[in-house]
Design a protein around this motif. Structure first.
Motif: not given
Ligand code: ATP
Ligand code: MG
Length: 144
Positions: A3-12
């Motif tokens: 199991x993994x988790x990733x942050x996703x940044x808008x417009x980057x």
């Protein structure tokens, strides 16, 4: 099981695709069938870019066990006004910044639909949750 988790940044657009790259690397390490890796990575990339260009940010989780791979994408944002319409090839609300970065053909969701064994989307005016599931045992493709 992983199991993994990733942050996703808008417009980057520099970091866009980072989650999908790590998912690809993980699946290769686990010696998953290349055909499945291709489908999972195509789906995760499309969903990740959608969070980058259509939301104000979010995160993804990746899960694999012996039966299935599950990708979840959660974002805060305007949500998808009409999911059925958004699923149509060529439908897009992408802005000019997304266009100049090569996105906005209106093909992402239909690609995910084609690649995944199961696609579930929940969306309201506060954000979107997309789940794509890939079965690892036999032919269990569900059409809906
Ligand atoms: N996470 C999201 N939040 C809000 N709207 C979304 C989201 N994902 C998709 N949409 C809406 O659904 C439409 C269709 O999405 P789709 O991924 O198929 O195409 P696109 O992102 O516009 O272009 P492409 O994926 O080909 O670069 C988008 O233009 C947008 O209106
Ligand atoms: Mg898209």
């Amino acid at each position: 099981m992983v199991d993994k988790e990733y942050q996703i940044i808008a417009n980057n657009f520099d970091l866009a695709g980072r989650a999908s790259s790590d998912i690809k690397r993980t699946l290769k390490e686990l010696n998953i069938n290349p055909g499945i890796i291709k489908k999972v990575c195509a789906s995760s990339y499309e969903a990740e870019i959608n969070v980058v260009i259509h939301s104000v940010g979010g995160y993804a989780t990746f899960h694999i066990d012996e039966d299935e791979i599950v990708l979840d994408f959660y974002d805060d944002g305007p949500g998808i006004f009409d999911i059925e319409l958004a699923m149509l090839e060529g439908y897009t609300t992408a802005n000019s910044i997304a266009n100049s970065n090569g996105f906005g053909a209106g093909m992402g969701l239909s690609n995910i639909k084609r690649s995944a064994d199961k696609l579930e989307i929940e969306s309201d005016e506060f954000g979107t949750h997309l789940r794509a599931t890939f079965f690892l045992r036999g032919n269990q493709h569900e059409d809906f």
